[in-house]
Design a protein around this motif. Structure first.
Motif, PDB file in Angstrom:
ATOM      1  N   TYR A  70       0.853  -1.198   0.000  1.00  0.00           N
ATOM      2  CA  TYR A  70       0.000   0.000   0.000  1.00  0.00           C
ATOM      3  C   TYR A  70       0.884   1.242   0.000  1.00  0.00           C
ATOM      4  O   TYR A  70       1.800   1.362   0.803  1.00  0.00           O
ATOM      5  N   PHE A  71       0.593   2.168  -0.931  1.00  0.00           N
ATOM      6  CA  PHE A  71       1.314   3.436  -1.000  1.00  0.00           C
ATOM      7  C   PHE A  71       0.340   4.568  -0.732  1.00  0.00           C
ATOM      8  O   PHE A  71      -0.728   4.630  -1.317  1.00  0.00           O
ATOM      9  N   ARG A  72       0.708   5.468   0.168  1.00  0.00           N
ATOM     10  CA  ARG A  72      -0.060   6.680   0.409  1.00  0.00           C
ATOM     11  C   ARG A  72       0.899   7.853   0.247  1.00  0.00           C
ATOM     12  O   ARG A  72       1.934   7.914   0.907  1.00  0.00           O
ATOM     13  N   ILE A  73       0.553   8.768  -0.646  1.00  0.00           N
ATOM     14  CA  ILE A  73       1.436   9.896  -0.939  1.00  0.00           C
ATOM     15  C   ILE A  73       0.697  11.183  -0.603  1.00  0.00           C
ATOM     16  O   ILE A  73      -0.415  11.419  -1.086  1.00  0.00           O
ATOM     17  N   ASP A  74       1.297  12.012   0.232  1.00  0.00           N
ATOM     18  CA  ASP A  74       0.702  13.302   0.598  1.00  0.00           C
ATOM     19  C   ASP A  74       0.512  14.155  -0.652  1.00  0.00           C
ATOM     20  O   ASP A  74       1.339  14.117  -1.579  1.00  0.00           O
ATOM     21  N   ASP A  75      -0.552  14.948  -0.660  1.00  0.00           N
ATOM     22  CA  ASP A  75      -0.871  15.781  -1.816  1.00  0.00           C
ATOM     23  C   ASP A  75       0.279  16.698  -2.225  1.00  0.00           C
ATOM     24  O   ASP A  75       0.488  16.937  -3.409  1.00  0.00           O
ATOM     25  N   LYS A  78       2.619  14.948  -4.754  1.00  0.00           N
ATOM     26  CA  LYS A  78       2.062  14.257  -5.930  1.00  0.00           C
ATOM     27  C   LYS A  78       2.587  14.792  -7.258  1.00  0.00           C
ATOM     28  O   LYS A  78       2.480  14.120  -8.267  1.00  0.00           O
ATOM     29  N   LEU A  87       5.043   6.052  -9.352  1.00  0.00           N
ATOM     30  CA  LEU A  87       3.661   5.641  -9.576  1.00  0.00           C
ATOM     31  C   LEU A  87       3.476   5.001 -10.949  1.00  0.00           C
ATOM     32  O   LEU A  87       2.735   4.029 -11.097  1.00  0.00           O
TER      33      LEU A  87
END
Length: 94
Positions: A70-75, A78, A87
């Motif tokens: 799982y990857f979560r990237i702060d806005d 991006k 990505l």
């Protein structure tokens, strides 16, 4: 054109992480063009073979592993070129 033992003038270039740097080349040896053969090219061919095998192992691992990560990237990140490239790479594995 550089001769054997010559050093080039510094040339400005951008590194993969977009930093500016200088490159200076030193021509250690010059080999006449020829068809690759084991007598003259064994070290290079050996290195390329090892690199190909290593890339295959890493690629197989990535294909197996990345879909379960799982990857979560702060806005705010991006639009970062490295994040965009990451990505795009991840999309290839999904």
């Amino acid at each position: 054109e550089l001769g054997v033992g010559d050093i080039s003038h510094p040339v400005i270039y951008n590194t993969p992480d977009m930093r500016t740097a200088y490159r200076i080349l030193y021509l250690k040896d010059k080999i006449e063009p020829h068809i690759a053969n084991l007598n003259q090219d064994y070290p290079r061919l050996s290195e390329l073979t090892k690199l190909k095998k290593t890339n295959k192992v890493l690629n197989d691992w990535a294909h197996k592993t990345i879909p379960s990560v799982y990857f979560r990237i702060d806005d705010e990140y991006k639009e970062c070129p490295q994040i965009i490239k990451l990505l795009e790479t991840i999309d290839k594995y999904n």
